[in-house]
Motif scaffolding. Sequence first.
Motif, PDB file in Angstrom:
ATOM      1  N   UNK A 213       0.844  -1.205   0.000  1.00 58.57           N
ATOM      2  CA  UNK A 213       0.000   0.000   0.000  1.00 58.57           C
ATOM      3  C   UNK A 213       0.874   1.248   0.000  1.00 58.57           C
ATOM      4  N   UNK A 214       1.931   1.199   0.796  1.00 57.61           N
ATOM      5  CA  UNK A 214       2.856   2.340   0.870  1.00 57.61           C
ATOM      6  C   UNK A 214       3.470   2.622  -0.507  1.00 57.61           C
ATOM      7  N   UNK A 215       3.853   1.552  -1.216  1.00 60.43           N
ATOM      8  CA  UNK A 215       4.476   1.744  -2.527  1.00 60.43           C
ATOM      9  C   UNK A 215       3.492   2.312  -3.546  1.00 60.43           C
ATOM     10  N   UNK A 216       2.261   1.802  -3.495  1.00 57.81           N
ATOM     11  CA  UNK A 216       1.225   2.350  -4.380  1.00 57.81           C
ATOM     12  C   UNK A 216       1.048   3.829  -4.108  1.00 57.81           C
ATOM     13  N   UNK A 217       1.026   4.136  -2.818  1.00 61.72           N
ATOM     14  CA  UNK A 217       0.801   5.509  -2.392  1.00 61.72           C
ATOM     15  C   UNK A 217       1.934   6.399  -2.900  1.00 61.72           C
ATOM     16  N   UNK A 218       3.188   5.888  -2.773  1.00 62.73           N
ATOM     17  CA  UNK A 218       4.346   6.671  -3.208  1.00 62.73           C
ATOM     18  C   UNK A 218       4.268   6.952  -4.708  1.00 62.73           C
ATOM     19  N   UNK A 219       3.725   5.992  -5.446  1.00 58.93           N
ATOM     20  CA  UNK A 219       3.694   6.114  -6.901  1.00 58.93           C
ATOM     21  C   UNK A 219       2.543   7.006  -7.364  1.00 58.93           C
ATOM     22  N   UNK A 220       1.413   6.920  -6.664  1.00 60.85           N
ATOM     23  CA  UNK A 220       0.199   7.552  -7.174  1.00 60.85           C
ATOM     24  C   UNK A 220      -0.183   8.829  -6.442  1.00 60.85           C
TER      25      UNK A 220
END
Lengths: 375, 364
Positions: free
Chosen positions: B9-16
């Motif tokens: 979730x953190x990575x998705x958040x960082x990307x989007x």
Amino acid sequence: MSSNLARLDRRRLAALIRKEAVQIVRDPSTLLIAFVLPILLLFIFGFGVSLDANSIRVGMVVQDSSPQADSLAQAFRASPYLEIEESPAIQPLRERLVANRIRAMIVIPQEFGASIDRRAPLPIQVATDGSQPNTANFAAAYVQGIYGTWIEQQGMAHFAPTVGVNARYWWNPELKSRFFLIPGSITIVMTMIGTLLTALVVAREWERGTLEAMMATPISMTEFIASKLVPYFVLGLGSMALCTVLGIVVFGVPLRGSILALFLLASAFLVPALGLGLFISAATKNQFVASQAALFSGFLPSFLLSGFIFEISSMPKVIQMVTYLVPARYLIPPLQTVFAAGDAWGMFARNIAVMLAFGAFFFFLAYRTTRRSLD
Amino acid sequence: MGRLKAITIKEFWALLRDPKARMGLFLPPLIQLFLFSYAATLEVRNIDIGLYDMSQGRHSHELVQQLNGSPNFRRIVPINSPQELRQAVEDQRVIAAIVIEQDFDRRMARGDPADIGVVLDGRRSNAAQIVASYITRIAGGIGTQVKQLGEPESVRVTNLFNPSLDFLWFNLPSLIVMLGVITSIAITGLSISRERELGSFDQLMVSPLRVHEILIGKMIPPLCIGLLNGVIFITAAQLIFGVPFRGSYTLFISALLIFNFALIGVGMFVSSLSQTQQQAFLGSFLLTVPLIMLSGFSSPVENMPDWLQVLNHANPAMYFLPVAQGIFLKAMPLSAVVSWMWPVVLIAIVTLSASAWLFRARME
């Protein structure tokens, strides 16, 4: 950053440029792009990308056992353009065609020999893999050519056409594709350095907040921008020179025009390339987005829409119109000319003017965006 | 599992998180798809050629009419002097100029063989050769009423899978591969180096997350984006461009998934080597160019010199390109897909383990 935008202090500017130059030299990735990329591109274009197919793998089924069929099959086997893979039946070859292991198949039909004896030859069949149209065309043309020579040797020469065509290729009689690939590589490398590197470097200053820190110093906006552009301008010209030397020494491309013209053209192209990079960085302020934007607005158009590999006139009208907005489009023809033909100052001047106009436009955009973000 | 979910979730958040970054993931590839599917054609059409006709007779007029009737030529530009001819070719206003000598008509009328001269722009040797072949074909038809023996019906050519050799049918499946390479490697390439540059890498290291969890968390978002872009492209290719999709969707998506694993492996590898985002981006770009140029999209792989073909075995795009084209147009069966894709699986395993090892080594 001083509010006086136009102020230029020579000492300060020199110090800033030195700082930027040290940064470039210390980061191996910059030098990678400036000096390894040109070499890589030239070698790929020089060796890897040959637009004319040389040896195409083709399947063959000979359904007739007559000496004539044998002789024709031998002609196909002997051709340096084809690499023949034989099979007693069509089906396995078809499967190889679907699996992309062969590009086409030839079928010499039953009764072929008898039909030659009757002097009413049965057609041989060629099925190409249409999923790769260019190779399919080449394969069909080679087979037709070999067949034509063979049938002539059988004493069934179709008479020579009444009108002969005497073709002369100016500037490049040996038709080396390197003649148009080297100017293309130069364009791509300069786009990468001008647009992509500048966009990344300035976006990093925004991202890390060092740009705001700059504002607190007496440096003027013009000095800041100049300090970013001068090193990359020099780097761009440097890698252009590297491409040129490699092109001449390793690949035997002539430089028939003057070095002055080459440098003027390259410098004129770097203006819009740098301007676009600066605009992208100011508009995105983020290295990831800047890199994507630079790739899609700088690299890919220079590669695909500049007329470097793909003919602009063959594109649909709408896309032809888009190509007018690609600065590289105005660099490729004069670069090709300066290498292959010589100086044609009228044409150079027109293209240089257009590139500079684009440059002025991008710098204006960059200036406005930066101004707005800083206020 | 809970930790893995959190890091994903953190990575998705960082990307989007950044709206511009969100746009950067989907919009440019789509625009490119539209622009380049039409632009990247090696066909030569709508060309302007010059005509320097010193004969001005019945037969040379017949030739002009034939040229005018050809769909490949757009305009025939009349030329009146050798200087004008040189200027027109040099300025690239025409790619070729036909020169008809004064005695052309007389010779034709007598039934003697006659030549026409064609001057071609050698700077663009590839296009020039194609133009020369068009002109030769048209000139060959002039003044002959007799059907030739042994030509052209004696070789019957059929183009399977793409009967009219439509370039779009070639370009769209290929662009799925190209744009996949560009986006997937760039997204993954920047992910670890960004943490390093911003200093959040150390925070990750002191968290209870294990190395493999961090890496998997970093792989999932680019994988999802790569697949989503792929699905959008397949749909657009069929609905908007009318390219037929004749194979199996499951097979295509599975192959695309494997391909993306390999690309992400390459991106991760570059990322673990880089200290800054700039290094990661430039490094991955330096890899992207040869991966694309040597994939077989711009020229057939078998034309390359042997040493380059050997190196090319490490290029995942070289394997996936024929599969993408094959499943789209030729309904390539499972066995053939496997025969192409198993090296890609190997590439994915090697690059992913190498980057995990590098990552661990850097941590200690």
